[in-house]
Design an enzyme around this catalytic site. Sequence first.
Site, PDB file in Angstrom:
ATOM      1  N   GLY A  50       1.765  -6.840  36.348  1.00 40.35           N
ATOM      2  CA  GLY A  50       0.481  -6.852  35.669  1.00 40.35           C
ATOM      3  C   GLY A  50      -0.663  -6.585  36.623  1.00 40.35           C
ATOM      4  O   GLY A  50      -0.479  -6.472  37.841  1.00 40.35           O
TER       5      GLY A  50
ATOM      6  N   ASP B   1      -0.663 -14.456  30.491  1.00 35.96           N
ATOM      7  CA  ASP B   1      -1.585 -14.063  29.426  1.00 35.96           C
ATOM      8  C   ASP B   1      -2.333 -15.271  28.879  1.00 35.96           C
ATOM      9  O   ASP B   1      -3.456 -15.145  28.397  1.00 35.96           O
ATOM     10  CB  ASP B   1      -0.813 -13.357  28.311  1.00 35.96           C
ATOM     11  CG  ASP B   1      -0.156 -12.076  28.818  1.00 35.96           C
ATOM     12  OD1 ASP B   1      -0.889 -11.197  29.303  1.00 35.96           O
ATOM     13  OD2 ASP B   1       1.081 -11.960  28.756  1.00 35.96           O
TER      14      ASP B   1
ATOM     15  N   GLY C  28       2.775  -7.265  29.417  1.00 33.98           N
ATOM     16  CA  GLY C  28       3.232  -6.005  30.005  1.00 33.98           C
ATOM     17  C   GLY C  28       4.672  -5.670  29.673  1.00 33.98           C
ATOM     18  O   GLY C  28       5.199  -4.646  30.131  1.00 33.98           O
TER      19      GLY C  28
ATOM     20  N   GLU D 201      10.669 -11.472  34.478  1.00 27.90           N
ATOM     21  CA  GLU D 201       9.750 -12.450  35.051  1.00 27.90           C
ATOM     22  C   GLU D 201      10.297 -13.868  34.913  1.00 27.90           C
ATOM     23  O   GLU D 201      10.195 -14.675  35.843  1.00 27.90           O
ATOM     24  CB  GLU D 201       8.391 -12.333  34.360  1.00 27.90           C
ATOM     25  CG  GLU D 201       7.631 -11.072  34.724  1.00 27.90           C
ATOM     26  CD  GLU D 201       6.393 -10.856  33.879  1.00 27.90           C
ATOM     27  OE1 GLU D 201       5.488 -10.132  34.339  1.00 27.90           O
ATOM     28  OE2 GLU D 201       6.326 -11.390  32.754  1.00 27.90           O
TER      29      GLU D 201
ATOM     30  N   LYS E  25      -7.868 -16.805  30.708  1.00 29.55           N
ATOM     31  CA  LYS E  25      -6.478 -17.138  30.339  1.00 29.55           C
ATOM     32  C   LYS E  25      -6.267 -18.640  30.132  1.00 29.55           C
ATOM     33  O   LYS E  25      -5.199 -19.060  29.699  1.00 29.55           O
ATOM     34  CB  LYS E  25      -5.513 -16.641  31.432  1.00 29.55           C
ATOM     35  CG  LYS E  25      -5.681 -15.172  31.831  1.00 29.55           C
ATOM     36  CD  LYS E  25      -5.499 -14.249  30.661  1.00 29.55           C
ATOM     37  CE  LYS E  25      -5.369 -12.785  31.091  1.00 29.55           C
ATOM     38  NZ  LYS E  25      -6.539 -12.286  31.845  1.00 29.55           N
TER      39      LYS E  25
END
Length: 256
Positions: A34, A92, A105, A111, A129
């Site tokens: 990201g 996010d 993403g 991840e 966020k």
Amino acid sequence: MTAELSPTDIAKFVASRRAADFVEDGMRVGLGTGSTAAWLVKYLGRRVRDEGLKIRAVPTSTRTAELARQVGIEVISLDEAGWLDLTIDGADEFDPNLNLIKGGGGAHLQEKIVASASDQMIVIADAAKDVATLGAFPLPLEVIRFGGASTRTLVERVLAEMDVEGRETTLRMAGDVPFLTDEGNHVLDLHLKRIGDARALSLALNQIPGVVENGLFLGICNKVVIGFEDGRAELRDGAGGEVSVTEVDLGEAAGL
């Protein structure tokens, strides 16, 4: 240099720069995916070049791997690493308990695997966020392509029984065709608005045939670094734990 960056980009650099202080010589480090994580990779590349920092990195996507190699970071696979000292990644959304939504993403499967194979996970983010309750950001759900329509139907049936405010599902697109993850799967974005019980939702979704993984990261993150456009970096250490603030030299963003 900072005059050329947006306030959001400055905040992302600040968070990345502060988190880089946790990376030590000889570490095996998971590198996230990201725009915020890209700042981290570039800064670590500068440390490799200028300071002789020696790390081995496990990227969480092909695009992170490409960037890491470009800036001179040694890239290895997770199987080669065996286990990681640290993973640094963006998010996010994150809540007061350091639970996360990730996958904007489309890389949340890798991840989550990488973060779970680490001694600790540090999240880097801007203040936007930081949320009281997860769910405003659509929850990504990686699903295999076979039987996609029936999988989506099952997902919607599960959502009907969950403590969420919204239940709309959309297939993520890349132009005129469905978006594909690095594993060749599709992504359903779940527009939930508010998630009442994230753990129950995560367990229910992952029991659906065809679902590979969801973007809820629960009990995985150890620290969050929040960057601000004025150069402040706020470190939150553990869920509901200690908060400390440091100043980052914005001039260090030059050349990245």
